[in-house]
Design an enzyme around this catalytic site. Structure first.
Site, PDB file in Angstrom:
ATOM      1  CG  ASP A 191      -2.039  -0.920   1.204  1.00  0.00           C
ATOM      2  OD1 ASP A 191      -2.056  -1.791   0.316  1.00  0.00           O
ATOM      3  OD2 ASP A 191      -2.925  -0.794   2.063  1.00  0.00           O
ATOM      4  CG  ASP A 192       0.328   3.746   2.249  1.00  0.00           C
ATOM      5  OD1 ASP A 192      -0.854   3.459   1.966  1.00  0.00           O
ATOM      6  OD2 ASP A 192       0.742   3.854   3.411  1.00  0.00           O
ATOM      7  CG  HIS A 201      -4.271   2.853  -0.626  1.00  0.00           C
ATOM      8  ND1 HIS A 201      -5.156   2.132   0.141  1.00  0.00           N
ATOM      9  CD2 HIS A 201      -3.327   3.301   0.246  1.00  0.00           C
ATOM     10  CE1 HIS A 201      -4.761   2.154   1.408  1.00  0.00           C
ATOM     11  NE2 HIS A 201      -3.664   2.865   1.502  1.00  0.00           N
ATOM     12  CG  HIS A 243      -3.219   7.327   2.571  1.00  0.00           C
ATOM     13  ND1 HIS A 243      -3.516   7.251   3.908  1.00  0.00           N
ATOM     14  CD2 HIS A 243      -2.853   6.073   2.212  1.00  0.00           C
ATOM     15  CE1 HIS A 243      -3.301   6.017   4.336  1.00  0.00           C
ATOM     16  NE2 HIS A 243      -2.908   5.280   3.323  1.00  0.00           N
ATOM     17  CG  HIS A 258       2.296   0.011   4.352  1.00  0.00           C
ATOM     18  ND1 HIS A 258       1.976  -0.858   5.368  1.00  0.00           N
ATOM     19  CD2 HIS A 258       1.200   0.781   4.151  1.00  0.00           C
ATOM     20  CE1 HIS A 258       0.730  -0.626   5.767  1.00  0.00           C
ATOM     21  NE2 HIS A 258       0.235   0.369   5.051  1.00  0.00           N
TER      22      HIS A 258
HETATM   23 ZN   LIG Z   1      -2.512   3.296   3.191  1.00  0.00          ZN
END
Ligand SMILES: [Zn+2]
Length: 271
Positions: free
Chosen positions: A87-88, A137, A141, A232
């Site tokens: 993620d991210d 995603h 954020h 991540h």
């Molecule tokens: Zn995230």
């Protein structure tokens, strides 16, 4: 509304009994109602509610078209499949290292990307995502659970457009930041044709500071067939515990018969 739930993993265990693998939520008669299967790990979280509740009912309920939304934590299967998710990203610190490791080990993974980071750092991933899956995603954020339906839809649509432009893939999956979602998020996701993907196991860098091998042992010990594992590829130096431990996790899981698949490949074994 109706919901179908499935359990995680092939075998029942005390902890896994509490965790339901997925829920199928149906939107009835244009009304944006969403139901949750019980997930012990999720309900224990503290959910900040500053900013008020977002309505679950969109301004244009007809746009839902009687659609359905699937919430997926994992998949119940006998097959030793695991979906590794990051993620991210993309980000300059760790994304290239993660892609290098996956490439060296011939592993497919799923990247839940942030739209504005894809716009800024698209060069890091361009041409490097063959075999991997790209999911949304959100744009920046933000906590989608605090956004109205229109705001959530605009956020997801903008992100989708950017991810298509940067990666050449049409995302089919949404992982909401922090795992937070409201009825408005669900309605926007239905309109986008997305499936919702959460996770059933996650990296635990804070528990294993400076100890990639220790964390790897724990992740491997907890592994169940059908797991969606959260990691991540953006964040502080603590992330290195996971990134340095990735080869060990991959090798040890393979030695135990596990196969790495994308989230969509994992979800496909349900049917
Ligand atoms: Zn995230």
């Amino acid at each position: 509304m109706r919901a179908r739930v499935t359990e995680c993993g092939a075998k029942r265990s005390r902890r896994r009994d509490l965790l339901r693998g997925g829920a199928l939520v149906t939107f009835g008669a244009g009304l944006g109602v969403v139901g949750f299967a019980e997930a012990a790990d999720v309900v224990d979280r503290k959910l900040p509610l500053r900013g008020g509740a977002a309505s679950a009912v969109p301004d244009r309920p007809d746009l839902l078209g009687g659609g359905r939304l699937e919430l997926n934590w994992c998949v119940r299967t006998e097959r030793k499949l695991v979906a590794l998710t990051f993620d991210d990203g993309p980000g300059p610190d760790w994304t290239p290292m993660v892609l290098d490791t996956l490439h060296q080990h011939d592993v497919r993974a799923t990247f839940f990307m942030v739209g504005e980071r894809a716009r800024r750092h698209g060069d890091l991933v361009r041409g490097r995502l063959a075999g991997h899956e790209v999911g949304s995603h959100s744009w920046a954020h933000h906590d989608l659970a605090r956004l109205s339906y229109e705001e959530a839809y605009d956020d997801l649509a903008r992100t989708h457009q950017e991810l298509v432009a940067v990666t050449g893939q049409e995302p089919r999956l949404l992982r909401p930041p922090y795992g937070h979602l409201a009825g408005s998020t669900a309605a926007a996701a239905v309109r986008m044709g997305y499936q919702m993907v959460l996770w059933s196991q996650q990296m635990r860098e804070a528990e294993f500071p400076g100890d990639p091998a220790g964390q790897a042992r724990q992740i491997i010990a907890d592994m169940q067939p059908g797991t969606i594992l959260l990691a991540h590829d953006v964040g502080n130096d603590q992330r290195l515990v996971s990134i340095r431990g990735l080869p060990e996790i991959i090798d040890q899981l393979r030695a135990r018969g596990y196969e790495f698949v994308t989230v969509s490949q994992l979800l496909a074994v349900r049917h």
